[in-house]
Enzyme design. Structure first.
Site, PDB file in Angstrom:
ATOM      1  N   ASP A  32      -6.266   5.481   3.338  1.00 57.56           N
ATOM      2  CA  ASP A  32      -6.445   3.767   3.200  1.00 57.56           C
ATOM      3  C   ASP A  32      -7.317   3.358   3.926  1.00 57.56           C
ATOM      4  O   ASP A  32      -8.195   3.868   4.742  1.00 57.56           O
ATOM      5  CB  ASP A  32      -5.162   3.028   3.697  1.00 57.56           C
ATOM      6  N   HIS A  71       1.032  -1.243   0.164  1.00 58.44           N
ATOM      7  CA  HIS A  71       0.019  -0.014   0.089  1.00 58.44           C
ATOM      8  C   HIS A  71       1.102   1.227   0.041  1.00 58.44           C
ATOM      9  O   HIS A  71       0.512   2.351  -0.640  1.00 58.44           O
ATOM     10  CB  HIS A  71      -0.753   0.053   1.392  1.00 58.44           C
TER      11      HIS A  71
END
Length: 473
Positions: free
Chosen positions: A121, A26
């Site tokens: 996120d 990520h």
């Protein structure tokens, strides 16, 4: 700060903050997206923890303002654990607990610096409401594939409440009712069993994702319209929020040919025939059993194909489990196989002309990297969105999924060998090779990639809360 000529003078320079989950799968796409925004002339603040920032030193652009956060201590974690690579998968819930402890520090940053946008996120479920109270525009950037997000639930509320109507095994192993088109995207029985080790007390991923989606002004998707034709509009319908594709953000192959690791692997690859080697990598954070490793190894041996296996000793289903290669495997395959037990330069390996196929766990980043170079996929998904990715890719005929026992997920050396040879040797594999080559043309079209980035940044410029207020007044 340096600026780019691509931003028009009469547009306001935005301040965009980005805040990824503590996993390098990520962090790196978030960092890449941050760099692209900064290259358009905007100020970007990239938020992550101190140790992760230190590990990123070679990737960070001077255009980006780095904000180092102090990760709170959680008793169940090792002292220096700040990313998923530092912990066993069963301890990831504790890492999420530590990440939630960053809320006060992130809030102070937002209060003091008032960015125009915060991009965050799926784990940061507490962030949208805080940003909204401060008048900051909010975007969730998902590195998860759009079909996997759509599979999670028919609405944000259903995800938050855990009430999407799926109550039986049959419900979970057929495409959900909210998919309005035919698709093979669904779990199988053996996939469900693999979800159990990842469940733990605490806040569920569905709850986190639901609040993130519900509180966002838009969803940013790491996808192309060409690949998500049906899925991006479906996400907009399900969650009633604009979905903005940002492109695939393909990574660049490193230019340093003198790296010692690469020199050794390249020398081995140079000695193999063009288009003859299978690259094998299952990621560094998946749980595989001793039986699976043995059957995979024996299947590689049985296939008779040359291979490079990026074998960073996998983690077993429990922290106490030890997962080992079968006795004598390395010696028996030494002439045609390379088992690399430390970090492997995946992009460089995939770019080498001797490589002809990619045996992968179907993580979204690995999919992009494999198809960038036109390699057909031999797919061995392990958990989460990986099986969903494999089902869609098999439907698109860019590779095949290695068959497992439908009930218990058992793998056999014969199924591994048969799948490998079907894709890279037998005549039936020609369709997979051709389709993978066609996709690589799209994945390597820099003009298209730049257009996606430009359209995404244009969206940020035109849809900040400040712009909306100006239009109202």
């Amino acid at each position: 700060m340096a600026t780019s000529d691509s931003i028009v003078d009469d547009r306001k320079q935005l301040h965009v903050a980005t805040f990824p989950w503590l996993a390098f799968g990520h962090i790196l796409p978030y960092l890449q997206l941050s760099k692209l925004i900064a290259e358009k002339g905007h100020k970007v603040s990239f938020l992550s923890t101190t140790r992760n920032i230190q590990r990123l030193s070679s990737h960070i652009s001077p255009l980006i303002n780095v904000v180092q956060l102090t990760l709170p201590r959680v008793q169940e974690l090792p002292e220096d654990a700040e990313a998923t690579t530092d912990v066993h998968p069963e301890d990831i819930p504790y890492l999420k607990k530590a990440s939630d402890g960053l809320q006060p520090e992130v809030t102070r940053f937002l209060e003091q610096h008032s960015p125009d946008w915060i991009i965050y996120d799926y784990t940061h479920y507490w962030l949208p409401s805080i940003a909204a109270s401060l008048g900051i525009s909010r975007a969730h950037f998902s590195v998860t594939t759009p079909w996997a997000i759509a599979y999670m639930g028919p609405s944000a509320d259903a995800m938050i409440n855990g009430s999407d109507g799926r109550t039986t095994v049959e419900d979970l192993t057929t495409p959900p009712k909210w998919f309005p088109f035919p698709t093979k995207v669904c779990w199988r029985k053996h996939d469900l069993a693999r979800l159990v080790p990842y469940k733990a007390p605490g806040i569920s991923d569905g709850y986190r994702m639901g609040l993130v989606l519900k509180g966002s002004d838009c969803l940013l998707s790491k996808c192309y319209h060409e690949f998500g034709t049906q899925w991006l509009p479906l996400l907009e319908t399900l969650h009633q929020v604009p979905v903005v594709p940002v492109g695939l953000l393909p990574p660049e192959v490193p230019g340093d040919e003198k790296d010692e690791t690469w020199v050794s692997i390249k020398k081995w690859l140079d000695g193999k025939q063009k288009g003859s080697v299978v690259y094998v990598a299952l990621g560094s954070e998946v749980l595989v059993s001793q039986t699976e490793v043995v059957e995979l190894a024996l299947g590689l041996e049985l296939s008779g194909l040359p291979f490079v296996w990026a074998y960073r000793k996998p983690k077993g289903p429990a922290k106490s489990d030890s997962v080992e290669l079968p006795d004598g495997f390395v010696e028996r395959t030494r002439d045609r196989g390379l088992v690399w037990t430390s970090w492997a330069p995946q992009l460089r390996i995939l770019s080498h002309e001797s490589v002809c196929g990619f045996l992968t766990h179907c993580g979204s980043g690995s999919i992009v990297e494999g198809l960038m170079f036109g390699h057909p996929l031999i797919m061995l998904p392990i958990f989460g969105d990986q099986p969903l990715n494999a089902r869609l890719l098999e439907d698109k005929q860019v590779g095949i999924e290695i068959p497992r026992n439908e009930e218990d997920g058992c793998l056999t050396k014969e199924s591994v060998a048969r799948s490998l040879r079907s894709v890279v040797v037998e005549k039936e594999g020609e369709i997979y090779k051709a389709n993978a080559r066609e996709l690589s043309k799209i994945y390597n079209d820099t003009k298209v990639e730049k257009e996606y980035v430009s359209q995404f940044v244009d969206y940020l410029e035109k849809n900040t809360r400040a712009v909306a207020i100006d239009h109202e007044s």
